[in-house]
Structure formats: structure tokens, C-alpha cells
Motif scaffolding. Structure first.
Motif, PDB file in Angstrom:
ATOM      1  N   ASP A 237       0.877  -1.164   0.000  1.00 40.00           N
ATOM      2  CA  ASP A 237       0.000   0.000   0.000  1.00 40.00           C
ATOM      3  C   ASP A 237       0.919   1.220   0.000  1.00 40.00           C
ATOM      4  OD1 ASP A 237      -1.878   1.963   0.372  1.00 40.00           O
ATOM      5  OD2 ASP A 237      -2.666   1.186   2.271  1.00 40.00           O
TER       6      ASP A 237
ATOM      7  N   GLY B 191      -4.091   4.294   5.833  1.00 35.56           N
ATOM      8  CA  GLY B 191      -3.879   2.848   5.868  1.00 35.56           C
ATOM      9  C   GLY B 191      -5.111   2.024   5.603  1.00 35.56           C
TER      10      GLY B 191
ATOM     11  N   GLY C  44      -4.757  -0.913   2.899  1.00 38.43           N
ATOM     12  CA  GLY C  44      -3.912  -1.995   3.382  1.00 38.43           C
ATOM     13  C   GLY C  44      -4.538  -2.758   4.529  1.00 38.43           C
ATOM     14  N   ILE C  45      -5.190  -2.043   5.429  1.00 37.50           N
ATOM     15  CA  ILE C  45      -5.830  -2.699   6.578  1.00 37.50           C
ATOM     16  C   ILE C  45      -6.916  -3.655   6.102  1.00 37.50           C
ATOM     17  CG2 ILE C  45      -7.383  -2.262   8.533  1.00 37.50           C
ATOM     18  CD1 ILE C  45      -5.641   0.277   9.059  1.00 37.50           C
TER      19      ILE C  45
ATOM     20  N   ALA D   3      -5.383  -6.702   4.751  1.00 30.52           N
ATOM     21  CA  ALA D   3      -4.905  -7.553   5.843  1.00 30.52           C
ATOM     22  C   ALA D   3      -6.057  -8.306   6.495  1.00 30.52           C
ATOM     23  CB  ALA D   3      -4.177  -6.701   6.877  1.00 30.52           C
TER      24      ALA D   3
ATOM     25  N   VAL E  19       0.659  -7.376   4.414  1.00 27.00           N
ATOM     26  CA  VAL E  19       0.584  -6.004   3.915  1.00 27.00           C
ATOM     27  C   VAL E  19       1.794  -5.205   4.388  1.00 27.00           C
ATOM     28  CG1 VAL E  19      -0.719  -3.837   3.962  1.00 27.00           C
ATOM     29  CG2 VAL E  19      -1.932  -6.023   3.832  1.00 27.00           C
TER      30      VAL E  19
ATOM     31  N   ALA F  61       2.709  -1.239   4.352  1.00 27.13           N
ATOM     32  CA  ALA F  61       2.205   0.114   4.127  1.00 27.13           C
ATOM     33  C   ALA F  61       3.388   1.065   4.067  1.00 27.13           C
ATOM     34  CB  ALA F  61       1.246   0.521   5.238  1.00 27.13           C
TER      35      ALA F  61
ATOM     36  N   ALA G  52      -4.583   0.296  12.375  1.00 25.28           N
ATOM     37  CA  ALA G  52      -4.353  -1.151  12.315  1.00 25.28           C
ATOM     38  C   ALA G  52      -4.659  -1.798  13.659  1.00 25.28           C
ATOM     39  CB  ALA G  52      -2.921  -1.443  11.889  1.00 25.28           C
TER      40      ALA G  52
ATOM     41  N   VAL H   4      -0.274  -5.082   9.973  1.00 26.30           N
ATOM     42  CA  VAL H   4       0.265  -4.300   8.852  1.00 26.30           C
ATOM     43  C   VAL H   4       1.657  -3.835   9.240  1.00 26.30           C
ATOM     44  CG1 VAL H   4       0.021  -2.186   7.492  1.00 26.30           C
ATOM     45  CG2 VAL H   4      -2.002  -3.536   8.060  1.00 26.30           C
TER      46      VAL H   4
END
Length: 429
Positions: free
Chosen positions: A287, A293, A296-297, A300, A306, A308, A323, A330
């Protein structure tokens, strides 16, 4: 496949089948009582050399020491056709990443007597519960899938193989907050169980076969954990689905994430972006320009590992907080792309949420399977499409315009438009 017909045998039920698969206990216990009678009537016994040496095979019975599986499958099929009882010896629970799958695929009727698997034995040695663990194998396949599972989930057991063991997986986990338990020669006089860091695992030579447990860092749980250098294996899901879709869903509203100045991928756009990235267990997603985030979160939460990448330390703190709030694993890399991308592990998919042509150029140079980017400025669309196509990617694009319900005075409702965004997806053939 021949049918398996249960028949009464005293107080137990056993199938009518000339092929009996018996597991030998990885924890070192004596063979199952069912082994002696099936050996006494067997005309063929198949197993690894160490298994054949460990049990009392009657004199005169044909044996096959396993190497390549093809010849053994042919002999077993011949025994079935001739009505000759056959026994296959295997390690632990042969239905767990074991020989049962191959025997079933060959059309052989089976009766399986499992023992304690090496995975169960490794967790027992550590004194850890494993009902929330993911079990993966690196045997006979690309080890990156097992490595990414360890990067993504808090508790993973890996059945290793030469070239895909604790040293190689440990090297790939450097930079992730993981502790490793390596169990060698389980159930033998040479048994050794050690807790190590990824760096320590990468620096050592390990005996094959061994089992690797990967645990996310957490506070120590008690004396047994301290004795092994382990802590509580936290973060396990309560629904016994370590890599299933998140119970709370995805494409969550923006107010589910901390963010500043509306610097967050809107939920409607995020839904398409995450779908295009195709996150799942065994894949690594970058990401880039992660902002809050959120993308990406959500990757995940769907099982992917992931990374980031974010240059702003304040935004990095927000990513960590988000996260943690969603119990997502992450790894944050603080740095400016494209330079920050140079030493990162190979991605399967990349989301480019920020940066210019130089960032996209660096991403496609790594040749991930999929590249997804969002663009608000139309003058950046054509150069991005051209760059992806020049790198051999097939490109699809959509412009998303969402209008959300908003209340008006007097109880009326209107549609409030959000800014339109172009989503580009590059897929490598």
C-alpha cells in the motif's frame, strides 16, 4: 473411486478396504493398537525407510520404501485389484498435508488410523493452544505463500521442506514482529525445540524435517511460555476462522478510520480497489502512499500480508493506530517512494495511492501480478495507462462518481456528490 463400506468389527466400525493408512505418532508414543492386526494380515507394506524400520513388519511381506510415489501407487493399485491387504505407514496424521490426499486422488479405498501430527506435537511442546492457528505447508510449492501467511497472521504453523525451512522463512520475516519456534526431530531421541528470532533462524542450519511456529509478539502469558521464550499468541479470532473474511465486513465507512483532511480512500472507491487487488492468504500487498492505511488494513483483514509505505511520520502513527483498532497486522515502512521500495520483498499486488510517475515506474519494475492506482487528476490518466501498457500490463479503468444521501432541513433528502476518481488496474499476463 471405490466405495468405502462400513462393517461392524466388535465395538468399532471399520471400512472394507485393503489399504490401511496408519500414522506413527510424531510425539513419540507407541504405534496405535490397530497397527499390529493389520500388519499381521498385510501382503504389502509401504512407507519411508525410517517408518519401515520402526514397526515389526512380518517376515516375507513385500515392502516398498518410499521415494518417488508413482511406483508405490502402482503397486498399491495392483494389490487392491488382487484383493491383497496393504498397509501404508505415514508420519503423524496422514490426512493433514499428508499422503491421504495422493492416495485418494489415485482412486484407492482407504481406512485411516491417524496419530498425533507434528503440528499438534509442536504446539504441545510449546504449551500453546492452536485452535486459532493457520496451518500451511512449504513442501513442494512456492515458499512465498507460506511466508506471506506468517507475515499476515498472528499464529501460523508451517510444515517445512529443504530450501523452504526455518532459515529461509526466518530471513523473509526480518522486519516483522514475529517470534519463531522451531521443532526438529519431534518424538525422537534427537528432539530439539527452540525459540528464536527471525534473524537467529536465518543464521542457523536446521535439521529436516522440522516444524516452524510463527507467533506475533505479545505480552508473556505465564511460566510455561517464559520457559520457551514465548509470549501469549494474541490476536486470534474468536470465530475460529484465522483467514476468513472479516466479521465486520470491508469497504468500511470513513468514520471507522482516523484520518486528517479527508485524506482517505472513500468507501465506494475502496471497495473496487480491494476487489482489484484480490487479497487473500499467501499474498503480499504493498500500500504505497498509505495515508490512513485503510486499503492496506482491509487487505490484511482479508488474509493478505501487507506493507504500508508512508513518508509522513504523523500519518504513520495514524496507520498504526488504525491497524490496532481493527486488529490487523500491517507492517509500516516510513520513507519516501520510490526510494523506500528498493529493498522491500516482492509483492503480488500493489496499490499506488500517492506519488507520481517515478513511483509507478518503480512499482512496475518489480513486476507484481497486479497494480491498482487511483487518480483524481485527469491529466495523469493517459501517462499512467501508457506506462503500464509499455511494461506489458493489460489495463482496465473506471471512473467512479458516488452521490451519498444527505439530510436537508424540513426532513427532505438530497444527494451529495463525492469527488470523481479514476481507478486503473494493470494485470500482468
Amino acid at each position: 473411486m471405490a466405495p468405502v463400506t462400513p462393517v461392524e468389527s466388535g465395538a468399532s466400525v471399520a471400512p472394507v478396504s485393503p489399504v490401511t493408512v496408519v500414522g506413527l505418532d510424531a510425539a513419540g508414543a507407541p504405534p496405535h493398537p490397530a497397527l499390529a492386526p493389520v500388519l499381521a494380515t498385510a501382503g504389502l507394506v509401504v512407507g519411508a525407510a525410517r517408518h519401515l524400520a520402526a514397526v515389526p513388519v512380518p517376515a516375507g511381506v513385500d515392502t516398498i520404501a518410499l521415494g518417488p510415489l508413482g511406483p508405490a501407487l502402482r503397486r498399491l493399485a495392483e494389490a487392491v485389484d488382487a484383493g491383497v491387504p496393504a498397509v501404508v505407514l505415514a508420519s503423524g496424521d496422514p490426512g493433514l498435508f499428508g499422503i491421504v490426499r495422493r492416495l485418494r486422488a489415485a482412486g484407492l479405498p482407504l481406512w485411516v488410523v491417524p496419530a498425533v501430527s507434528s503440528v499438534a506435537a509442536a504446539f504441545a511442546r510449546a504449551g500453546l493452544p492452536w485452535d486459532g492457528a493457520a496451518v500451511v505447508t512449504a513442501h513442494g510449492r512456492d515458499r512465498r505463500a507460506a511466508l506471506n501467511a506468517c507475515r499476515a497472521l498472528p499464529l501460523v504453523a508451517v510444515l517445512t521442506a529443504p530450501g523452504a525451512g526455518a532459515a529461509e522463512l526466518g530471513a523473509g520475516l526480518i522486519g516483522w514482529s514475529r517470534r519463531l519456534l522451531v521443532a526438529e526431530h519431534l518424538g525422537t531421541a534427537d528432539e530439539r525445540v527452540r525459540a528464536v528470532t527471525p534473524e537467529q533462524a536465518a543464521a542457523e542450519t536446521w535439521a529436516d524435517p522440522h516444524v516452524l511456529l510463527s507467533l506475533a509478539d505479545a505480552a508473556p502469558a505465564g511460566p510455561a511460555d517464559a520457559a520457551h521464550g514465548l509470549g501469549r499468541a494474541g490476536g486470534m479470532r474468536a470465530d475460529n476462522q484465522p483467514a476468513a473474511a472479516p466479521a465486520g465486513g470491508w469497504a468500511l465507512p470513513e468514520d471507522r478510520y482516523a484520518h486528517r483532511d479527508s485524506m482517505i480512500t472513500k468507501s465506494e472507491v475502496r471497495a473496487l480497489v480491494v476487489a482489484r487487488l484480490r487479497p487473500r492468504l499467501g499474498r503480499l500487498v504493498w500500500d504505497v502512499g498509505a495515508g490512513s492505511g485503510s486499503v492496506g488494513i482491509e487487505c490484511a483483514l482479508l488474509g493478505a500480508a501487507v506493507l504500508a509505505v508512508e513518508q509522513d511520520p504523523e500519518a504513520g502513527a495514524t496507520i498504526r493506530a488504525n491497524a490496532a483498532a481493527h486488529a490487523a497486522h500491517v507492517r509500516l515502512v516510513t520513507g519516501r517512494a520510490p526510494a523506500a521500495l528498493a529493498d522491500l520483498p516482492q509483492p503480488d499486488a500493489v496499490f499506488v495511492g500517492g506519488g507520481g510517475v517515478d513511483v509507478l515506474t518503480a512499482v512496475v519494475a518489480r513486476r507484481p501480478e497486479r497494480v491498482v492506482l487511483t487518480l483524481a487528476a485527469l491529466d495523469r490518466v493517459a501517462p499512467a495507462v501508457g506506462l503500464l501498457r509499455a511494461a506489458g500490463y493489460t489495463v482496465e479503468g473506471s471512473q467512479l462518481s458516488a452521490a451519498r444521501l444527505a439530510d436537508l432541513p424540513g426532513g427532505s433528502i438530497r444527494l451529495a456528490a463525492t469527488n470523481p476518481v479514476v481507478v486503473l488496474t494493470g494485470e500482468r499476463p
